[in-house]
Design a protein around this motif. Structure first.
Motif, mmCIF file in Angstrom:
data_model
loop_
_atom_site.group_PDB
_atom_site.id
_atom_site.type_symbol
_atom_site.label_atom_id
_atom_site.label_comp_id
_atom_site.label_asym_id
_atom_site.label_seq_id
_atom_site.Cartn_x
_atom_site.Cartn_y
_atom_site.Cartn_z
ATOM 1 N N VAL A 32 0.833 -1.202 0.000
ATOM 2 C CA VAL A 32 0.000 0.000 0.000
ATOM 3 C C VAL A 32 0.871 1.257 0.000
ATOM 4 C CG1 VAL A 32 -1.641 1.360 1.357
ATOM 5 C CG2 VAL A 32 -1.992 -1.102 1.078
ATOM 6 N N MET A 33 1.982 1.212 0.713
ATOM 7 C CA MET A 33 2.869 2.375 0.789
ATOM 8 C C MET A 33 3.600 2.636 -0.526
ATOM 9 S SD MET A 33 2.657 3.712 3.875
ATOM 10 C CE MET A 33 4.183 4.572 4.177
ATOM 11 N N GLY A 34 3.788 1.576 -1.346
ATOM 12 C CA GLY A 34 4.447 1.765 -2.636
ATOM 13 C C GLY A 34 5.743 1.028 -2.805
ATOM 14 N N GLY A 35 6.091 0.122 -1.872
ATOM 15 C CA GLY A 35 7.343 -0.618 -1.965
ATOM 16 C C GLY A 35 7.309 -1.714 -3.007
ATOM 17 N N ALA A 36 8.499 -2.076 -3.501
ATOM 18 C CA ALA A 36 8.604 -3.099 -4.542
ATOM 19 C C ALA A 36 8.844 -4.493 -3.976
ATOM 20 C CB ALA A 36 9.740 -2.739 -5.507
ATOM 21 N N ASN A 37 9.025 -4.595 -2.673
ATOM 22 C CA ASN A 37 9.407 -5.876 -2.086
ATOM 23 C C ASN A 37 8.258 -6.873 -2.031
ATOM 24 O OD1 ASN A 37 11.543 -7.381 -0.511
ATOM 25 N ND2 ASN A 37 9.876 -7.440 0.962
ATOM 26 N N PHE A 38 8.567 -8.157 -2.289
ATOM 27 C CA PHE A 38 7.639 -9.257 -2.057
ATOM 28 C C PHE A 38 8.280 -10.161 -1.014
ATOM 29 C CE2 PHE A 38 6.837 -7.841 -6.431
ATOM 30 C CZ PHE A 38 5.548 -7.373 -6.253
ATOM 31 N N THR A 39 7.539 -10.431 0.044
ATOM 32 C CA THR A 39 8.121 -10.885 1.305
ATOM 33 C C THR A 39 8.174 -12.393 1.451
ATOM 34 O OG1 THR A 39 7.298 -8.879 2.360
ATOM 35 C CG2 THR A 39 7.916 -10.660 3.802
ATOM 36 N N SER A 40 9.192 -12.841 2.173
ATOM 37 C CA SER A 40 9.300 -14.214 2.653
ATOM 38 C C SER A 40 10.174 -14.180 3.905
ATOM 39 C CB SER A 40 9.896 -15.130 1.583
ATOM 40 O OG SER A 40 9.871 -16.486 2.007
ATOM 41 N N SER A 41 10.498 -15.329 4.453
ATOM 42 C CA SER A 41 11.378 -15.404 5.613
ATOM 43 C C SER A 41 12.780 -14.936 5.210
ATOM 44 C CB SER A 41 11.420 -16.849 6.127
ATOM 45 O OG SER A 41 12.277 -16.977 7.228
ATOM 46 N N TRP A 42 13.432 -14.189 6.089
ATOM 47 C CA TRP A 42 14.698 -13.525 5.785
ATOM 48 C C TRP A 42 15.860 -14.505 5.982
ATOM 49 C CZ3 TRP A 42 14.935 -7.669 6.999
ATOM 50 C CH2 TRP A 42 16.095 -7.100 6.481
ATOM 51 N N GLY A 43 16.247 -15.195 4.913
ATOM 52 C CA GLY A 43 17.269 -16.229 5.012
ATOM 53 C C GLY A 43 18.656 -15.700 5.289
ATOM 54 N N THR A 44 19.020 -14.564 4.691
ATOM 55 C CA THR A 44 20.368 -14.035 4.905
ATOM 56 C C THR A 44 20.565 -13.521 6.329
ATOM 57 O OG1 THR A 44 19.630 -11.925 3.936
ATOM 58 C CG2 THR A 44 20.823 -13.446 2.497
ATOM 59 N N TYR A 45 19.481 -13.414 7.100
ATOM 60 C CA TYR A 45 19.615 -13.081 8.517
ATOM 61 C C TYR A 45 19.595 -14.340 9.386
ATOM 62 C CZ TYR A 45 18.505 -11.743 13.257
ATOM 63 O OH TYR A 45 18.532 -11.635 14.625
ATOM 64 N N ILE A 46 18.590 -15.191 9.194
ATOM 65 C CA ILE A 46 18.363 -16.289 10.139
ATOM 66 C C ILE A 46 19.446 -17.361 10.074
ATOM 67 C CG2 ILE A 46 16.939 -17.753 8.650
ATOM 68 C CD1 ILE A 46 16.267 -16.926 12.361
ATOM 69 N N VAL A 47 20.017 -17.598 8.897
ATOM 70 C CA VAL A 47 21.055 -18.623 8.791
ATOM 71 C C VAL A 47 22.319 -18.216 9.544
ATOM 72 C CG1 VAL A 47 22.556 -19.877 7.188
ATOM 73 C CG2 VAL A 47 20.130 -19.607 6.657
ATOM 74 N N PRO A 48 22.878 -17.021 9.312
ATOM 75 C CA PRO A 48 24.036 -16.625 10.129
ATOM 76 C C PRO A 48 23.717 -16.517 11.621
ATOM 77 C CG PRO A 48 23.866 -15.247 8.173
ATOM 78 C CD PRO A 48 22.595 -16.038 8.257
ATOM 79 N N ALA A 49 22.494 -16.096 11.962
ATOM 80 C CA ALA A 49 22.124 -16.006 13.377
ATOM 81 C C ALA A 49 22.126 -17.379 14.028
ATOM 82 C CB ALA A 49 20.744 -15.359 13.517
ATOM 83 N N ALA A 50 21.635 -18.383 13.295
ATOM 84 C CA ALA A 50 21.638 -19.744 13.834
ATOM 85 C C ALA A 50 23.062 -20.250 14.022
ATOM 86 C CB ALA A 50 20.850 -20.671 12.904
ATOM 87 N N ILE A 51 23.932 -19.974 13.057
ATOM 88 C CA ILE A 51 25.327 -20.399 13.170
ATOM 89 C C ILE A 51 25.992 -19.732 14.375
ATOM 90 C CG2 ILE A 51 27.587 -20.332 12.040
ATOM 91 C CD1 ILE A 51 26.138 -20.461 9.370
ATOM 92 N N ALA A 52 25.678 -18.452 14.589
ATOM 93 C CA ALA A 52 26.263 -17.714 15.706
ATOM 94 C C ALA A 52 25.612 -18.062 17.046
ATOM 95 C CB ALA A 52 26.149 -16.209 15.455
ATOM 96 N N LYS A 53 24.576 -18.920 17.010
ATOM 97 C CA LYS A 53 23.848 -19.321 18.212
ATOM 98 C C LYS A 53 23.235 -18.127 18.935
ATOM 99 C CE LYS A 53 26.504 -23.564 18.943
ATOM 100 N NZ LYS A 53 27.324 -24.360 19.872
ATOM 101 N N ARG A 54 22.589 -17.288 18.142
ATOM 102 C CA ARG A 54 21.932 -16.117 18.703
ATOM 103 C C ARG A 54 20.440 -16.176 18.430
ATOM 104 N NH1 ARG A 54 22.865 -14.184 22.521
ATOM 105 N NH2 ARG A 54 22.099 -12.100 22.041
ATOM 106 N N PRO A 55 19.608 -15.708 19.370
ATOM 107 C CA PRO A 55 18.167 -15.652 19.157
ATOM 108 C C PRO A 55 17.815 -14.538 18.174
ATOM 109 C CG PRO A 55 18.728 -14.604 21.220
ATOM 110 C CD PRO A 55 19.991 -15.191 20.696
#
Length: 502
Positions: free
Chosen positions: A346-369
């Motif tokens: 509605v705001m006008g962004g071009a993004n189409f959303t899904s789960s953020w893989g480039t965040y959650i994978v390194p976070a899991a490796i680093a053992k961070r919530p």
């Protein structure tokens, strides 16, 4: 397969944990000096957290910031700039919109996503992964544009369908019905395809500047660095060190690079983005606009489940025992992604959303919530969007390609191999790879889940324990819906589209 949908915050309703001044986490927290190693401290942090679902989660009361949180935040920001840029450029090109539009919209999306990160993953839904970008959807966008699809209509339908799947808990249901063999095969396929695509992309860039040797040297050195980090048990440092290595080495070898994107702030008015002579220059969508994108929206949301499942499973493999409460909740992630999608469109962004893989994978490796790194990601996104110059660095191929390889795709390969190491999983894994290569991962996942749950492949004992609903009704409906939608829009190889105009 178990999942984290049982995390409902009820533990916070009894005893001192319900007090606004304290929590189980704050009482059980110990300084890192009390542990023999950094790993022990990080694992203890995961085990003592008690996320408050749909209630305020505050830093230092419910979680803490650690310097390891900067790694997934950095990787996630790089991935966000790259993926949103790819989505915006793919949609903008056929519409005749130039690089200026793409850059402005990427900046806009970085500001928008920061708000939703703080609200959901950092505050009221700490087990919801960040709402990222739907990478597997990129190849379909030219088809959507050619069919006359309107980006607002497309985004709104994705958000509505995703919200319906979330409130019905369909995402977690499909996760439970996906065996280790099916999930492991899916991770192997995505990891292999992603790795090879980034290697080819880096070589294509190097050949384009008549310096093909740079790609070979950068990748070879990245392999050695990754192996050393694995040996030293510091693999969570792979993204920043590989970016530094890849970018620095390419520059020293003579690859051209310069900062072009000056500081600035995007236009925040939806009326600008959806004007007939400004922004997208499309105006508001009509009823026909929603009809055109309907099958693509169904397919996009159907592709969420295997994507979300892969990210959740990677956490399960990387985290220690007794950490179910802090693992990614698939249904909550769908709620967060759906809300972010509808408002962003509605705001006008071009993004189409899904789960953020480039965040959650390194976070899991680093053992961070999720929460602490999420807030840092929001901060980094705002800085990158306003400052501008980091966007140039993030999309430079020697930095971009190695970051995605070591931060996302190689870990996916490792997780897939880990899941298919034991039990009767190899048959299912092989069929997933085979059928995904035939059509796409959504088709491969749904077909193999049906065959596996029927007991035709994989573990026969597991199939025998399933109810009729779990064995063939739900998997059959999912496979039937996906295949029908793909047939309608011409995504089945060698077969013409059923609907005219596709």
């Amino acid at each position: 397969m178990s999942n984290s949908t049982t995390v409902d915050g009820k533990a916070d309703l009894s005893g001192p944990a319900s007090s606004p001044q304290s929590s189980d986490y704050s009482k059980k927290h110990k300084p890192s000096s009390a542990f023999n190693s950094r790993d022990e401290y990080l694992e203890h942090e995961l085990q003592i957290m008690s996320p408050r679902r749909w209630r305020p989660n505050l830093p230092f009361r419910d979680y803490r910031f650690e310097w390891e949180d900067t790694i997934p935040a950095m990787a996630g920001t790089i991935g966000k700039v790259v993926m949103v840029g790819a989505i915006a450029a793919t949609f903008a090109g056929p519409l005749g919109l130039g690089d200026g539009f793409v850059l402005e919209n990427v900046r806009y999306e970085l500001i928008l996503v920061a708000f939703f990160i703080v609200l959901f993953s950092g505050f009221i839904l700490p087990t919801a992964n960040l709402a990222g970008t739907h990478g597997p959807l990129i190849p379909l966008i030219p088809i959507v544009v050619a069919a006359g699809g309107h980006p607002m209509a497309f985004g709104l339908l994705i958000g509505v369908f995703g919200f319906l799947l979330a409130v019905s808990k369909g995402g977690s249901l499909l996760a439970r019905l996906t065996s280790k063999g099916v999930c492991g095969g899916l991770l192997l396929y995505l990891g292999f395809i992603g790795t090879t695509s980034q290697v080819k992309k880096l070589f294509a860039w190097a050949e384009g500047i008549d310096m093909a040797h740079i790609a070979f040297i950068v990748i070879a050195c990245t392999i050695v660095l990754y192996a050393l980090l694995e040996h030293w048990k510091k693999r969570w440092l792979a993204v920043p060190l590989s970016c530094l290595l890849g970018g620095g080495m390419a520059f020293l070898l003579g690859a051209p690079f310069e900062f072009n994107t000056a500081p600035g702030f995007p236009n925040m008015s939806p009326s600008y983005w959806w004007g007939e002579n400004t922004g997208w220059m499309l105006g508001l969508p009509t009823f026909e606009s929603f009809v055109v994108v309907l099958p693509f929206a169904v397919l996009a949301v159907a592709m969420w489940s295997p994507d979300f499942l892969g990210h959740q499973v990677f956490q399960k493999i990387s985290y220690p025992s007794k950490t179910e409460k802090v693992q990614m909740n698939i249904d909550d992630t769908m709620v967060s992604a759906s809300a972010r999608q509808m408002v962003g469109s509605v705001m006008g962004g071009a993004n189409f959303t899904s789960s953020w893989g480039t965040y959650i994978v390194p976070a899991a490796i680093a053992k961070r919530p999720i929460p602490a790194g999420a807030l840092l990601t929001a901060l980094f996104c705002v800085i990158a969007g306003i400052w501008g110059y980091p966007m140039d660095l993030a999309i430079w191929e020697p930095v971009l390609c190695v970051a995605l390889i070591v931060g996302v795709f190689i870990p996916l390969l490792e997780a897939g191999m880990e899941m298919t190491r034991e039990g009767k999983t190899t048959q299912s894994a092989a069929i997933v790879v085979f059928s995904s290569a035939l059509v796409n991962p959504a088709f491969g996942w749904s077909l193999t889940m049906l065959l596996d749950n029927l007991g035709l492949i994989g573990c026969k004992e597991r199939s025998a324990e399933l109810s009729s609903m779990s064995r063939w009704i739900v998997p059959g409906i999912m496979f039937g819906v996906l295949t029908t939608v793909m047939a309608l829009v011409g995504l089945l190889p060698g077969l013409p589209a059923i609907l005219p105009g596709f």
